[in-house]
Every structure is written in structure tokens, then in C-alpha cells.
Enzyme design. Structure first.
Site, PDB file in Angstrom:
ATOM      1  N   GLU A 187       0.876  -1.166   0.000  1.00 11.08           N
ATOM      2  CA  GLU A 187       0.000   0.000   0.000  1.00 11.08           C
ATOM      3  C   GLU A 187       0.918   1.221   0.000  1.00 11.08           C
ATOM      4  O   GLU A 187       1.816   1.311   0.842  1.00 11.08           O
ATOM      5  CB  GLU A 187      -0.878  -0.014   1.264  1.00 11.08           C
TER       6      GLU A 187
ATOM      7  N   ARG B  10       5.375 -13.154   9.339  1.00 10.06           N
ATOM      8  CA  ARG B  10       6.025 -11.887   9.051  1.00 10.06           C
ATOM      9  C   ARG B  10       7.357 -11.808   9.788  1.00 10.06           C
ATOM     10  O   ARG B  10       7.585 -12.524  10.763  1.00 10.06           O
ATOM     11  CB  ARG B  10       5.132 -10.723   9.464  1.00 10.06           C
TER      12      ARG B  10
ATOM     13  N   LYS C 222       4.358   0.550   9.188  1.00 11.63           N
ATOM     14  CA  LYS C 222       4.461   1.832   8.508  1.00 11.63           C
ATOM     15  C   LYS C 222       3.758   2.931   9.298  1.00 11.63           C
ATOM     16  O   LYS C 222       4.218   4.067   9.338  1.00 11.63           O
ATOM     17  CB  LYS C 222       3.861   1.727   7.105  1.00 11.63           C
TER      18      LYS C 222
END
Ligand code: ATP
Ligand code: MG
Length: 568
Positions: free
Chosen positions: A39, A266, A276
Site C-alpha cells: 500500500e 512476518r 508503517k
């Protein structure tokens, strides 16, 4: 085609095995297509590197494989062109090339809208007038089923009319949503009539103001995968519960061929924040100088700090791909970094905290040039010449007025070797009468020791780095430590900001580097002998170099490893 052939293959893992098996079994006609779907709401970090190495790696390893770089730009509120640019740059820097395969979810807005109408026509989606808060209250919990929305049984015709009016901008933001009609009692909460479109008057970085309704991630993602012909849609474990919804949309809309979602753990890294949203807060609140602050775990920050793409790829190969969450020790990342820098970095001399040395028996005004090997690990790196003269600088720490046992450096009456040069002996220390601080050492040198030993065969224990005072270049040196003092920043109820390390940056503005370093450029990697690996910062200006310490020489991972082995 991806042009990533210069990168050596990665070790296999459960995802690579699935892909190879599917391809060998003729699934998707043997095609392999993956994607990396950021994104564009921030810069890429080392966690993304794991996903990039996996997705682009799989494409490279399988004949005819491709990996798409797809911007998942369905949320106009937080997305910016700057992030798109940085993401393309960072993927390329890591060593991967999407070629012509750069896509945007927003390219599919028309088709996604069409799919939404199709769901409505088939009685599989409805317009709901409940507020966000009411929808949340209707959803139920893990132990209680949800309640149907009073708008759930609108006719397809009525829904289609309302949805078109949503699109035409007739309703206020948040007044209505489009929801999939699945099952309000489903044990998986994601299946309790999830929202698939919402009204949001916000300018989109690519589609401008053409839309005032935007699709939700779960709807857009699986369909974008299908539209692009992705075969293996690899994502992190937190999407495991979204997989039934991913499959629901594709089953109902019958788009062929069908992508398959596979989840992996992850990357979590000690002393590091990999979100982020949280990194953006550090930038916005000025805790760092920007996304590319060398203390940031972003690829831009790590690049500026002096990390190499090879070191990061090697790290990603070393940690592997698994199905269970864990925290990787930051020391392992630094270990991979040192391994790479050790091979490529020339060894040069820089004195970070200078102490003046005068060689009393060396002629005034004379300078000689001594040969130095650039990199003992790489014979091809050649040699250079370094000036030696009567006035030098050594490291403040390398002298003690009252040296303790095992301090093999300089003290009154002691002798050491200067790297690439002579033995020197400290005759006396000059102290500042006011502060008592040592400000200069008066030494003598032995001209017969150029070969590294005394003519009488005497040896010394210590070898110091040094620079010639006149020829050395003044430099700023930035020493970094972890941005956070806590191994798990922001754990529990804390915010990461509460765990910042006040000593994460130390600036030394009076360092001296050997003259050859005056010309160093960002991207150069240098080992300052005995101190660490360094790289010039873009803040450097002609005649005033600034160096970032990439990583100190001491390898704590090697120690951890040794301990683990000796404990067995
Ligand atoms: P963040 O939490 O930093 O915002 P994200 O998942 O929201 O990360 P995306 O832009 O959606 O960011 O991520 C793009 C891809 O990178 C996704 O497929 C995601 O699963 C993957 N990814 C993100 N963080 C990590 C991580 N720490 N380890 C491995 N993969 C990651
Ligand atoms: Mg995400």
C-alpha cells in the site's frame, strides 16, 4: 520477464515447495505468477524486504515466472505519489525488477465496480444504511452470532439503484455501505456480511475525483490477483482469517484461473518497529529526520546507513520462511551485513576523537608516503599511499596516563606500532594545566621498524591507527545505536516513542580521516580500521565529508552463536 538472474537461488521452504509442486503438476498450465502488493502509504522496511525476496525470488526460480509489483491503492486518505516513487526505487535497489509488470489496484476500479454490481444482481450483496458503529454492534463476537441488518433483505433492484446513487455522489460520506451477503452467524467474523464499498470523498493519487466510493481491501485484493492471473498470492499470517473471504468472492464471481492464498510468518526484529503507521509517527513527530534517517529500518534508511542489498538478501535467505511467528535477533542482521562488508570494504584510517602526537625525532616539514593494502580479503583492491609526518593524530582512547594491565596501547614510556608505519614510543604527555586533560603526546619513532619489527627483533603488542595531521581531512562522523532502548519497543500498553534510545545518535564533528577519503561518495563502503564500517552520507559537501557508521566491528551474533554451541 524478470531480469534478476545475477542473484543466487534461495534455500527452499514450504511455499517454494507448493509452487514447484503446483507447477510440475500442470496447475495454471505450469505458469507461476506472484505479486508484491504494497500500500503506498509509507516507505518499505526490512519486513517488506522479506516479502519481496520471497515473491520475486519464486518468480526468478521458476521457468517463465513473473512477479508483479502492485500498488494496493484502494485507500486514498493515506496514499501519496512520493511513496510510489520510493517503493519502485527500493525494490530495484534490492535487486529485483518487475519489468513492465507494475500495476495499481486503482486501474481496476471500473472492473471492481462491475463485479460489485454482479454480486448485487445475484442477491449476494446489499446496500446497508447502518452507521459504522451500528454495524460493529450488529457483528456479534467470537462467542455470539451477529444480527442481521434491517436492510439485508432489500431487493436486487433496490440495491442496484442505491449503489448507483452511492457512486453518483448522492449520499454523504459514511451514510451507506455496500456489504456482501454471507452469514451473520459465521464463526469467522470476516464472513459476517463484510463491507465491500464505502463512500469517501477524497482525491485519489491516480483517479483524482472520479470516484467517491472506494472498494475495501478484502474485495479488491483477491479480485486484483485474479484479474492479473496471479497463481500464488503470498501474504503474512494475519490474513489467514481473511482467506475464506478471499475464496468466497472468487468462488461466487467464478473468475478463472483461481489464485491461491498462502500465508507465512512476518518478520519481527528485536529493537525494531516494523509498522508503517508507527514509523510514519516517528517521522511526523520529528523523532527521526525522515523516512531515510539511517536509524530507520526502512530500505531507504538502511541504504543511507550503508547496508548493501546483498547483505539484506542474504539475511532474508538466512531467516527463511516459516509458518510460525518469531522474533529475529537484530544481531543476526548485523552479522549478515558484516559478512558482506568484510569482503567489499577497503580498510582505511580515520581517527574519531583525535589526540595530537608529535614525533620529536622526525624532521620538521618532511612527509613520506607509505604503502597500504586496501583490502586483505580482496587482492584485486590494490594498494594506496598514505602520508606520514612529524605531527599525527591517534585516538584519544588509545592513550592512558596510567594504563591498566592488558592495555596494550600507548602510555608513558610505552611503545606501539602505527599501522602501515613505524614503532613509536611515548616520551611524555602534555597536559592542559587548567583541566589536567592530556592534549598532546611527545613521542619518538624508530626508523628501523618500517617492516613491522624492531631491528633487534623486539616486538610490540599494540597496533594503532593514525592519520598525518597536516594531510588529514576534517570530517563529521555519525555513530548510530539502535533507535529504541527496549528489545520490544512499544510492547504492551506502551507507545514505541516511550522506548526511544536517547543515545541512538552521537555526532563527532572533529574527526580526521586520511586524505583519500575526502573524495568518498555515498555508496562507497569503507572499514575504518579498528572502529567499524562506514559510508559517506549525502549530507557531505566538498572538503567536508560526513560519514555514517554502518555497523561497528564487534560481532555480537558470533558471540551469541558461540554461547549457543558451547551450551549444547
Ligand atoms: P505495515 O504493517 O508496515 O504497514 P503492511 O502489511 O500494512 O505493513 P503493505 O504495504 O500492505 O504493508 O505490505 C505489502 C506486503 O508486505 C504485504 O504482502 C505484507 O504481507 C508484506 N509485509 C509487510 N510487513 C511484513 C513483515 N514484517 N514481514 C514480512 N512481510 C511483510
Ligand atoms: Mg497491509
Amino acid at each position: 520477464m524478470n531480469n534478476n538472474s545475477d542473484i543466487s537461488p534461495s534455500p527452499s521452504d514450504f511455499i517454494r515447495e507448493i509452487v514447484v509442486r503446483d507447477s510440475a503438476g500442470g496447475k495454471n498450465d505450469g505458469r507461476v505468477a506472484t505479486r508484491f502488493p504494497p500500500e503506498p502509504n509509507g516507505y518499505l522496511h526490512i519486513g517488506h524486504a522479506k516479502s519481496i525476496c520471497l515473491n520475486f525470488g519464486i518468480a526468478r526460480e521458476n521457468p517463465g515466472g513473473v512477479c508483479h509489483l502492485r500498488f494496493d491503492d484502494t485507500n486514498p486518505a493515506k496514499e501519496e505519489e512520493e511513496y510510489v516513487r520510493s517503493i519502485v526505487e527500493d525494490v530495484g535497489w534490492l535487486g529485483f525488477d518487475p519489468g513492465e509488470h507494475i500495476y495499481y489496484a486503482s486501474d481496476y476500479f471500473d472492473r471492481l465496480y462491475g463485479y460489485a454490481e454482479e454480486l448485487i444482481r445475484r442477491g449476494l450483496a446489499y446496500v446497508c444504511d447502518l452507521s459504522q458503529e451500528e454495524i460493529r454492534r450488529h457483528r456479534g463476537t467470537l462467542t455470539e452470532p451477529g444480527r442481521d441488518s434491517p436492510f439485508r433483505n432489500r431487493t436486487a433492484k433496490e440495491n442496484l439503484g442505491l449503489f448507483r446513487r452511492m457512486r453518483a455522489g448522492e449520499f454523504a460520506d459514511g451514510a451507506r455501505v455496500l456489504r456482501a451477503k454471507i452469514d451473520m452467524a459465521a464463526p469467522n467474523l470476516n464472513l459476517r456480511d463484510p463491507t465491500i464499498y464505502r463512500i469517501r470523498r477524497q482525491t485519489h493519487h491516480r483517479t483524482g475525483d472520479s470516484w467517491c466510493i472506494y472498494p475495501m481491501y478484502d474485495f479488491a485484493h483477491c479480485l486484483s490477483d485474479a484479474i492479473e492471473g496471479i497463481t500464488h498470492s503470498i501474504c503474512t499470517l494475519e490474513f489467514e482469517n481473511n482467506r475464506p473471504l478471499y475464496d468466497w468472492f472468487l468462488d461466487r464471481l467464478e473468475i478463472e484461473p483461481r489464485p491461491r492464498q498462502i500465508e507465512f510468518a512476518r518478520l519481527n526484529l528485536s529493537y525494531t518497529v516494523l509498522s508503517k503507521r508507527k514509523l510514519l509517527r516517528l517521522v511526523e513527530n520529528g523523532f527521526v529526520t525522515g523516512w531515510d534517517d539511517p536509524r530507520m529500518p526502512t530500505l531507504a534508511g538502511m541504504r543511507r546507513r550503508g547496508y548493501t542489498p546483498e547483505a539484506i538478501r542474504n539475511f532474508c535467505d538466512t531467516i527463511g520462511v516459516a509458518k510460525r511467528d518469531s522474533v529475529v535477533d537484530l544481531a543476526l542482521l548485523e552479522h549478515c551485513l558484516r559478512g558482506d562488508l568484510n569482503r567489499r570494504a577497503n580498510r582505511m584510517m580515520a581517527v574519531l576523537r583525535p589526540l595530537k602526537v608529535t614525533i620529536e625525532n622526525y624532521p620538521e616539514g618532511k612527509a613520506e608516503y607509505l604503502e597500504a593494502v586496501n583490502n586483505p580479503e580482496d587482492p584485486g583492491a590494490g594498494t594506496r599511499e598514505i602520508p606520514f609526518s612529524r605531527e599525527l593524530y591517534i585516538e584519544e582512547d588509545d592513550f592512558r596516563l596510567d594504563p591498566p594491565k592488558k592495555f596494550f596501547r600507548l602510555g608513558p614510556g610505552r611503545e606501539v606500532r602505527l599501522k602501515h608505519a613505524y614503532f613509536i614510543k611515548c616520551e611524555r604527555a602534555v597536559t592542559d594545566p587548567d583541566t589536567g586533560k592530556v592534549v598532546e603526546l611527545r613521542c619518538t619513532y624508530d626508523p628501523a621498524t618500517k617492516s613491522g619489527a624492531g631491528a633487534d627483533g623486539r616486538k610490540v603488542k599494540g597496533t594503532l591507527h593514525w592519520v598525518s595531521a597536516k594531510e588529514a581531512v576534517k570530517a563529521e562522523v555519525r555513530l548510530y545505536d539502535t533507535l529504541f532502548a527496549d528489545p520490544a519497543p512499544g510492547a504492551g500498553d506502551r507507545e514505541p516513542e516511550e522506548d526511544l534510545n536517547p543515545g541512538s545518535l552521537e555526532i563527532l564533528s572533529n574527526a580526521r580521516v586520511e586524505p583519500a577519503l575526502a573524495e568518498a561518495q555515498p555508496g562507497d563502503r569503507i572499514q575504518f580500521l579498528r572502529t567499524g564500517y562506514f559510508t559517506p552520507d549525502p549530507d557531505s559537501s566538498p572538503g567536508k565529508p560526513v560519514f555514517n557508521r554502518t555497523v561497528p566491528l564487534r560481532d555480537s551474533w558470533a558471540k551469541i552463536e558461540k554461547k549457543v554451541i558451547s551450551n549444547r
